[in-house]
Scaffold this motif. Sequence first.
Motif, PDB file in Angstrom:
ATOM      1  N   LYS A  44       8.621   6.147   1.308  1.00 15.24           N
ATOM      2  CA  LYS A  44       7.835   5.912   0.094  1.00 15.24           C
ATOM      3  C   LYS A  44       7.633   4.420  -0.183  1.00 15.24           C
ATOM      4  CE  LYS A  44      11.476   6.501  -3.474  1.00 15.24           C
ATOM      5  NZ  LYS A  44      12.618   6.845  -2.581  1.00 15.24           N
ATOM      6  N   THR A  45       8.582   3.578   0.199  1.00 13.11           N
ATOM      7  CA  THR A  45       8.406   2.139  -0.009  1.00 13.11           C
ATOM      8  C   THR A  45       7.278   1.602   0.862  1.00 13.11           C
ATOM      9  OG1 THR A  45      10.772   1.916  -0.503  1.00 13.11           O
ATOM     10  CG2 THR A  45       9.559  -0.098  -0.019  1.00 13.11           C
ATOM     11  N   ALA A  46       7.221   2.046   2.110  1.00 13.33           N
ATOM     12  CA  ALA A  46       6.159   1.603   3.013  1.00 13.33           C
ATOM     13  C   ALA A  46       4.792   2.052   2.508  1.00 13.33           C
ATOM     14  CB  ALA A  46       6.406   2.145   4.420  1.00 13.33           C
ATOM     15  N   LEU A  47       4.711   3.298   2.049  1.00 13.46           N
ATOM     16  CA  LEU A  47       3.438   3.792   1.529  1.00 13.46           C
ATOM     17  C   LEU A  47       3.061   3.065   0.251  1.00 13.46           C
ATOM     18  CD1 LEU A  47       1.085   5.793   1.632  1.00 13.46           C
ATOM     19  CD2 LEU A  47       2.511   7.397   0.332  1.00 13.46           C
ATOM     20  N   LEU A  48       4.041   2.863  -0.626  1.00  9.81           N
ATOM     21  CA  LEU A  48       3.767   2.188  -1.892  1.00  9.81           C
ATOM     22  C   LEU A  48       3.281   0.762  -1.653  1.00  9.81           C
ATOM     23  CD1 LEU A  48       3.721   2.117  -4.935  1.00  9.81           C
ATOM     24  CD2 LEU A  48       6.186   1.642  -4.938  1.00  9.81           C
ATOM     25  N   GLU A  49       3.847   0.090  -0.675  1.00 11.95           N
ATOM     26  CA  GLU A  49       3.388  -1.272  -0.366  1.00 11.95           C
ATOM     27  C   GLU A  49       1.909  -1.261   0.021  1.00 11.95           C
ATOM     28  OE1 GLU A  49       4.396  -5.091   2.551  1.00 11.95           O
ATOM     29  OE2 GLU A  49       5.551  -3.237   2.738  1.00 11.95           O
ATOM     30  N   ARG A  50       1.501  -0.288   0.819  1.00 10.97           N
ATOM     31  CA  ARG A  50       0.097  -0.191   1.209  1.00 10.97           C
ATOM     32  C   ARG A  50      -0.789   0.100  -0.004  1.00 10.97           C
ATOM     33  NH1 ARG A  50      -1.320   0.945   6.614  1.00 10.97           N
ATOM     34  NH2 ARG A  50      -3.446   0.797   5.763  1.00 10.97           N
ATOM     35  N   GLU A  51      -0.311   0.964  -0.899  1.00  8.46           N
ATOM     36  CA  GLU A  51      -1.088   1.311  -2.088  1.00  8.46           C
ATOM     37  C   GLU A  51      -1.231   0.105  -3.022  1.00  8.46           C
ATOM     38  OE1 GLU A  51      -2.591   4.197  -2.552  1.00  8.46           O
ATOM     39  OE2 GLU A  51      -1.676   5.365  -0.952  1.00  8.46           O
ATOM     40  N   LEU A  52      -0.177  -0.676  -3.150  1.00 11.98           N
ATOM     41  CA  LEU A  52      -0.225  -1.860  -4.006  1.00 11.98           C
ATOM     42  C   LEU A  52      -1.177  -2.914  -3.444  1.00 11.98           C
ATOM     43  CD1 LEU A  52       3.566  -2.262  -4.922  1.00 11.98           C
ATOM     44  CD2 LEU A  52       1.756  -1.245  -6.319  1.00 11.98           C
ATOM     45  N   LEU A  53      -1.156  -3.082  -2.136  1.00 17.37           N
ATOM     46  CA  LEU A  53      -2.080  -4.017  -1.493  1.00 17.37           C
ATOM     47  C   LEU A  53      -3.527  -3.597  -1.733  1.00 17.37           C
ATOM     48  CD1 LEU A  53      -0.255  -4.613   1.916  1.00 17.37           C
ATOM     49  CD2 LEU A  53      -0.875  -6.404   0.274  1.00 17.37           C
ATOM     50  N   SER A 198       0.075   8.339   6.183  1.00 14.51           N
ATOM     51  CA  SER A 198       0.848   7.565   7.147  1.00 14.51           C
ATOM     52  C   SER A 198       0.634   6.093   6.832  1.00 14.51           C
ATOM     53  CB  SER A 198       0.401   7.853   8.588  1.00 14.51           C
ATOM     54  OG  SER A 198       0.964   6.892   9.471  1.00 14.51           O
ATOM     55  N   ALA A 199       1.695   5.421   6.440  1.00 15.40           N
ATOM     56  CA  ALA A 199       1.596   3.986   6.154  1.00 15.40           C
ATOM     57  C   ALA A 199       1.290   3.217   7.429  1.00 15.40           C
ATOM     58  CB  ALA A 199       2.896   3.484   5.535  1.00 15.40           C
ATOM     59  N   ARG A 200       1.665   3.779   8.570  1.00 18.84           N
ATOM     60  CA  ARG A 200       1.438   3.094   9.845  1.00 18.84           C
ATOM     61  C   ARG A 200      -0.006   3.237  10.316  1.00 18.84           C
ATOM     62  NH1 ARG A 200       5.541   4.050  14.720  1.00 18.84           N
ATOM     63  NH2 ARG A 200       6.779   2.744  13.314  1.00 18.84           N
ATOM     64  N   SER A 201      -0.528   4.462  10.335  1.00 22.67           N
ATOM     65  CA  SER A 201      -1.889   4.674  10.834  1.00 22.67           C
ATOM     66  C   SER A 201      -2.955   4.478   9.768  1.00 22.67           C
ATOM     67  CB  SER A 201      -2.010   6.089  11.408  1.00 22.67           C
ATOM     68  OG  SER A 201      -2.026   7.060  10.364  1.00 22.67           O
ATOM     69  N   GLY A 202      -2.536   4.562   8.515  1.00 21.44           N
ATOM     70  CA  GLY A 202      -3.483   4.422   7.414  1.00 21.44           C
ATOM     71  C   GLY A 202      -4.036   5.742   6.909  1.00 21.44           C
ATOM     72  N   GLU A 203      -3.654   6.855   7.556  1.00 21.49           N
ATOM     73  CA  GLU A 203      -4.136   8.153   7.090  1.00 21.49           C
ATOM     74  C   GLU A 203      -3.738   8.390   5.634  1.00 21.49           C
ATOM     75  OE1 GLU A 203      -3.836  12.975   7.974  1.00 21.49           O
ATOM     76  OE2 GLU A 203      -2.524  11.594   9.055  1.00 21.49           O
ATOM     77  N   GLY A 204      -4.704   8.746   4.819  1.00 22.07           N
ATOM     78  CA  GLY A 204      -4.435   9.112   3.434  1.00 22.07           C
ATOM     79  C   GLY A 204      -4.086   7.958   2.517  1.00 22.07           C
ATOM     80  N   VAL A 205      -4.007   6.732   3.042  1.00 26.46           N
ATOM     81  CA  VAL A 205      -3.683   5.581   2.186  1.00 26.46           C
ATOM     82  C   VAL A 205      -4.826   5.380   1.193  1.00 26.46           C
ATOM     83  CG1 VAL A 205      -3.352   3.082   2.118  1.00 26.46           C
ATOM     84  CG2 VAL A 205      -2.230   4.446   3.893  1.00 26.46           C
ATOM     85  N   GLY A 206      -4.469   5.280  -0.069  1.00 23.64           N
ATOM     86  CA  GLY A 206      -5.462   5.113  -1.125  1.00 23.64           C
ATOM     87  C   GLY A 206      -5.645   6.356  -1.967  1.00 23.64           C
ATOM     88  N   ILE A 207      -5.247   7.518  -1.442  1.00 24.86           N
ATOM     89  CA  ILE A 207      -5.406   8.753  -2.222  1.00 24.86           C
ATOM     90  C   ILE A 207      -4.466   8.760  -3.420  1.00 24.86           C
ATOM     91  CG2 ILE A 207      -5.252  11.268  -2.192  1.00 24.86           C
ATOM     92  CD1 ILE A 207      -5.994  11.245   0.723  1.00 24.86           C
ATOM     93  N   LEU A 208      -3.226   8.330  -3.221  1.00 27.32           N
ATOM     94  CA  LEU A 208      -2.282   8.252  -4.331  1.00 27.32           C
ATOM     95  C   LEU A 208      -2.819   7.314  -5.410  1.00 27.32           C
ATOM     96  CD1 LEU A 208       0.426   8.704  -5.741  1.00 27.32           C
ATOM     97  CD2 LEU A 208       1.433   6.973  -4.217  1.00 27.32           C
ATOM     98  N   LEU A 209      -3.330   6.187  -4.995  1.00 25.34           N
ATOM     99  CA  LEU A 209      -3.910   5.229  -5.939  1.00 25.34           C
ATOM    100  C   LEU A 209      -5.088   5.856  -6.675  1.00 25.34           C
ATOM    101  CD1 LEU A 209      -3.951   2.325  -7.056  1.00 25.34           C
ATOM    102  CD2 LEU A 209      -5.440   1.720  -5.130  1.00 25.34           C
ATOM    103  N   ASP A 210      -5.931   6.582  -5.940  1.00 24.46           N
ATOM    104  CA  ASP A 210      -7.081   7.237  -6.553  1.00 24.46           C
ATOM    105  C   ASP A 210      -6.651   8.256  -7.602  1.00 24.46           C
ATOM    106  OD1 ASP A 210      -8.819   5.801  -4.969  1.00 24.46           O
ATOM    107  OD2 ASP A 210      -9.089   7.405  -3.489  1.00 24.46           O
TER     108      ASP A 210
END
Length: 275
Positions: A44-53, A198-210
């Motif tokens: 969750k920390t890795a994903l959250l970092e991507r969402e914050l960025l 996936s914080a590594r591949s970028g899949e789904g990154v941004g959906i939580l933020l949305d």
Amino acid sequence: MCRVVDLKQAVLAKNDAAAHALRRELAARGTVTVNLLSSPGSGKTALLERELLLARERGLSVAALTADLATENDAVRLARSGVPVKQVLTDGLCHLEASMLGRHLDGWLPESTRLLFVENVGNLVCPASYDLGESLRVVLASVTEGEDKPLKYPTAFGLAQLVVVTKTDIAEAVEFDEDAFRAHVQQVNPGVEVILTSARSGEGVGILLDRANAVADGATTHVPVMAGQGAGGNAHTHGPADGHHHADGDTHPHAHTHPDSGPQAQARPAAVQTH
């Protein structure tokens, strides 16, 4: 047994009152709080970092508070996003409580904050019982944790308003059965949305933020079936906001229950536990 149950109810009732007040305070300033719960090592920390960025790139005013028993490692990682970040050390306490969160936000959280992400202590038992005054409760599980995770922790998954699967880039390698996982989630929490990330591949990154941003815009959140269900008639109000805003400007929490004892206890909202 009655005295033990009464004590548990009193502790949760005190937390409810603090969460109610904090929810009203944050709503008045236009801040939506997202409570993130997961096991240790879920990513969750890795994903959250991507969402914050991503939030920073979009010009959204966000902040993050992360809680751990020890070390400031997660705060150091999240601070790389360039948004306001604060570390809370719980000194052995296995969860955050509303009053604790309120104290740490006082004088720190920027007034303009639209979204506040709270990374709860890595634990799917104790944090599930405590409302933090959040507007969105999210439970995360990695593909390495097993498809039966929702059945093993029905309280955490049963009260989630959004479920996030992490580390999908290795799903095939660990033979993750997505269909089975989704079926188990729906068994304890019918209708809740499940997203793959996936914080590594970028899949789904941004959906939580949305999803969090949509709540800030007034979207109605998922209402778990477990919310409001009684356990032997012993109802107690505590838990995440249901997303329905009332005339007084407050977002009222769900009515939850917590068990007395017995082998079926974890099938209902968890009682207070100490570690």
